[in-house]
Design a protein around this motif. Structure first.
Motif, PDB file in Angstrom:
ATOM      1  N   GLU A 112       0.840  -1.232  -0.132  1.00 53.96           N
ATOM      2  CA  GLU A 112      -0.065  -0.055  -0.073  1.00 53.96           C
ATOM      3  C   GLU A 112       0.855   1.006   0.110  1.00 53.96           C
ATOM      4  N   VAL A 113       0.562   2.080  -0.933  1.00 54.49           N
ATOM      5  CA  VAL A 113       1.471   3.436  -1.175  1.00 54.49           C
ATOM      6  C   VAL A 113       0.715   4.769  -0.771  1.00 54.49           C
ATOM      7  N   GLU A 114       1.109   5.428  -0.145  1.00 59.61           N
ATOM      8  CA  GLU A 114       0.443   6.598   0.340  1.00 59.61           C
ATOM      9  C   GLU A 114       1.439   7.637   0.170  1.00 59.61           C
ATOM     10  N   VAL A 115       0.821   8.835  -0.328  1.00 64.10           N
ATOM     11  CA  VAL A 115       1.780  10.077  -0.620  1.00 64.10           C
ATOM     12  C   VAL A 115       0.837  11.221  -0.174  1.00 64.10           C
ATOM     13  N   LYS A 116       1.319  12.240   0.562  1.00 63.69           N
ATOM     14  CA  LYS A 116       0.806  13.409   1.063  1.00 63.69           C
ATOM     15  C   LYS A 116       1.852  14.546   0.984  1.00 63.69           C
ATOM     16  N   GLU A 117       1.480  15.807   1.058  1.00 67.01           N
ATOM     17  CA  GLU A 117       2.534  16.829   1.074  1.00 67.01           C
ATOM     18  C   GLU A 117       3.111  16.995   2.303  1.00 67.01           C
ATOM     19  N   LEU A 118       4.474  17.109   2.296  1.00 67.28           N
ATOM     20  CA  LEU A 118       5.406  17.043   3.498  1.00 67.28           C
ATOM     21  C   LEU A 118       4.895  18.233   4.325  1.00 67.28           C
ATOM     22  N   PHE A 119       4.962  19.410   4.145  1.00 66.70           N
ATOM     23  CA  PHE A 119       4.367  20.798   4.631  1.00 66.70           C
ATOM     24  C   PHE A 119       3.233  21.246   4.519  1.00 66.70           C
ATOM     25  N   SER A 120       2.181  20.747   5.252  1.00 64.09           N
ATOM     26  CA  SER A 120       1.002  21.089   4.897  1.00 64.09           C
ATOM     27  C   SER A 120      -0.108  20.737   6.096  1.00 64.09           C
ATOM     28  N   PHE A 121      -1.024  21.521   6.103  1.00 62.71           N
ATOM     29  CA  PHE A 121      -2.029  21.658   6.996  1.00 62.71           C
ATOM     30  C   PHE A 121      -3.134  20.732   6.710  1.00 62.71           C
ATOM     31  N   SER A 122      -3.261  20.286   5.255  1.00 67.78           N
ATOM     32  CA  SER A 122      -4.100  19.457   4.497  1.00 67.78           C
ATOM     33  C   SER A 122      -4.075  18.053   4.932  1.00 67.78           C
ATOM     34  N   ASP A 123      -5.144  17.229   5.115  1.00 69.08           N
ATOM     35  CA  ASP A 123      -4.921  15.945   5.215  1.00 69.08           C
ATOM     36  C   ASP A 123      -5.035  15.133   4.079  1.00 69.08           C
TER      37      ASP A 123
END
Length: 160
Positions: A138-149
């Motif tokens: 399972e691969v997950e990506v999110k922005e490193l510096f963000s207040f978004s989930d």
């Protein structure tokens, strides 16, 4: 301020991870397929979790190499490793990054650190040590510096 944070993070990563050369992925490479190629915008960037493939590390253990397509839509140049927090799991347990050399598996970690300008797209590969040789990845990506989930996810089946 953003450039200062980027520089500080880069220094911390270099000190933490040290040199990048521990293994190779030459034997047993196999394509794990690719899912849909829908681009997902995350903040000022776009990313596609494109595909993954198996390779071997320097000890002959399986690693999975995940390929991402990274597009910079921000005004400033950006690098994948300073833009995204990428994580890979098997059975809910995180996989450690694998550091492999350029080899016959055509793996190159170089694009992780290359900065790209606004509008440019770059293929980026990251290798991870497998916990086992059969469980889906399972691969997950999110922005490193963000207040978004906002997180994008994709699952790949391990095929031998």
């Amino acid at each position: 301020m953003k450039k200062l944070l980027t520089l500080l993070l880069a220094v911390i990563l270099v000190v933490t991870f040290g040199a990048f050369a521990l293994g190779s992925g030459e034997d047993g490479e196999s394509d794990q397929g690719s899912g849909n190629a829908d681009t997902t915008d995350i903040g000022d960037y776009s990313v596609v979790i494109d595909s993954c493939r198996l390779a071997k590390d320097f000890e002959g253990d399986n690693v999975v190499i995940v390929k991402y397509k990274f597009t910079n839509n921000a005004d400033d140049a950006a690098a994948f490793y300073l833009t995204f927090d990428d994580a890979v799991y098997q059975n809910g347990v995180g996989l450690n990054e694998a550091y492999v050399l350029k080899d016959s598996a055509n793996y190159s970690a170089d694009n992780q650190t290359k900065e790209i300008k606004k509008g440019a797209t770059l293929d980026v590969e990251v290798a991870y040590e497998l916990n086992d040789n059969t469980t889906d990845v399972e691969v997950e990506v999110k922005e490193l510096f963000s207040f978004s989930d906002k997180t994008i996810k994709k699952t790949f089946k391990i095929k031998k």
